[in-house]
Design a protein around this motif. Structure first.
Motif, PDB file in Angstrom:
ATOM      1  N   LEU A 206      97.723  80.368  90.152  1.00  0.00           N
ATOM      2  CA  LEU A 206      98.841  79.498  90.512  1.00  0.00           C
ATOM      3  C   LEU A 206     100.117  80.072  89.925  1.00  0.00           C
ATOM      4  O   LEU A 206     100.161  80.441  88.745  1.00  0.00           O
ATOM      5  N   GLY A 207     101.177  80.140  90.728  1.00  0.00           N
ATOM      6  CA  GLY A 207     102.481  80.555  90.239  1.00  0.00           C
ATOM      7  C   GLY A 207     103.465  79.407  90.359  1.00  0.00           C
ATOM      8  O   GLY A 207     103.089  78.235  90.254  1.00  0.00           O
ATOM      9  N   ASP A 208     104.711  79.728  90.592  1.00  0.00           N
ATOM     10  CA  ASP A 208     105.738  78.709  90.810  1.00  0.00           C
ATOM     11  C   ASP A 208     105.797  78.416  92.304  1.00  0.00           C
ATOM     12  O   ASP A 208     106.448  79.124  93.061  1.00  0.00           O
ATOM     13  N   HIS A 209     105.067  77.379  92.721  1.00  0.00           N
ATOM     14  CA  HIS A 209     104.938  77.046  94.140  1.00  0.00           C
ATOM     15  C   HIS A 209     104.383  78.225  94.941  1.00  0.00           C
ATOM     16  O   HIS A 209     104.742  78.451  96.093  1.00  0.00           O
ATOM     17  N   THR A 210     103.496  78.977  94.291  1.00  0.00           N
ATOM     18  CA  THR A 210     102.806  80.075  94.961  1.00  0.00           C
ATOM     19  C   THR A 210     101.344  80.076  94.544  1.00  0.00           C
ATOM     20  O   THR A 210     100.986  79.547  93.485  1.00  0.00           O
TER      21      THR A 210
END
Length: 241
Positions: A206-210
């Motif tokens: 999980l990333g920043d809205h990715t």
């Protein structure tokens, strides 16, 4: 419905076994019937098996040229530990060897009409709810069988769908994204954007809205509206508070 792969070098034997299974299917509700796939040699079956999950139950002759049924069963067992293997052969002396590859049954060919239906009932019961769910796609004149667990994510590209899979690469489909999502009807799939949905089982970062999916290098964007559901499901799955 379970898929049964029959492998025998003799087409008459394949036809006989298929007739027995056809009679078996007629006496059972559709959900308990089996789909038959026939292979004329062990090498022919193995060639398909290395590229995709082709069957739940394997009915194998032992005395085949080039690659015998015991060697084939050993390879199947390495690829799929839960596969049900039934040997159908004319030589009783092979019976002891058959259980070295954890065969489910050994049936003499002249007794198949009596014993094969019972073996199929027992095999289907053994598979039970643990059997993977599957979905079919039409592509280039073929019907391709794909396990739900094989689907990484599905993306709309122009007017087609690209179904990214672990074992079979990218499969294209002409149906709509929403139609396929509802056809899968599984809580493992989440829309990440209007143009694609993902399989939670293959989410690895999980990333920043990715998100990053297994087998991919790039991070995929997730819309603000879809982000909370995906993030919450992933953190719960990964036991992160």
């Amino acid at each position: 419905m379970a898929v049964v792969a029959i492998c025998d070098e003799d087409p008459k034997e394949i036809a006989w076994t298929t007739r027995v299974i056809d009679s078996y299917n007629k006496e059972r509700p559709v959900r308990d019937q089996v789909i038959v796939r026939a292979f004329p040699s062990a090498k022919n079956l193995w060639f398909e098996l290395v590229d995709r999950d082709i069957a739940d139950i394997f009915i194998l002759d032992i005395n085949m040229p080039e690659m015998n049924g015991l060697e084939l069963a050993h390879r199947i067992r390495q690829m799929n530990s839960r596969a049900v293997i039934i040997f159908l052969d004319s030589h009783i002396e092979y019976a002891d060897d058959s259980y070295k590859v954890e065969a489910f049954r050994f049936i003499l060919k002249n007794e198949r009409e009596e014993h094969l239906p019972e073996a199929l009932d027992a095999a289907i019961a053994r598979l039970g709810g643990a059997r993977s769910q599957y979905i079919g796609f039409r592509q280039d004149g073929e019907i391709i069988r794909v396990a739900f667990s094989d689907i990484i994510y599905v993306e709309k590209v122009d007017r087609k769908l690209e179904v990214h899979t672990l074992m079979q690469g990218i499969i294209t489909s002409n149906e709509t994204l929403t139609a396929l999502f509802h056809r899968l009807n599984s809580d493992r799939f989440f829309f990440a954007d209007q143009s694609y949905f993902i399989n939670l089982d293959h989410l690895i970062r999980l990333g920043d809205h990715t998100v990053r999916m297994i087998g991919t290098r790039q991070m995929l964007r997730v819309s603000r509206r879809m982000w909370p559901a995906i993030k919450s499901a992933a953190l719960k799955e990964w036991h992160i508070t």
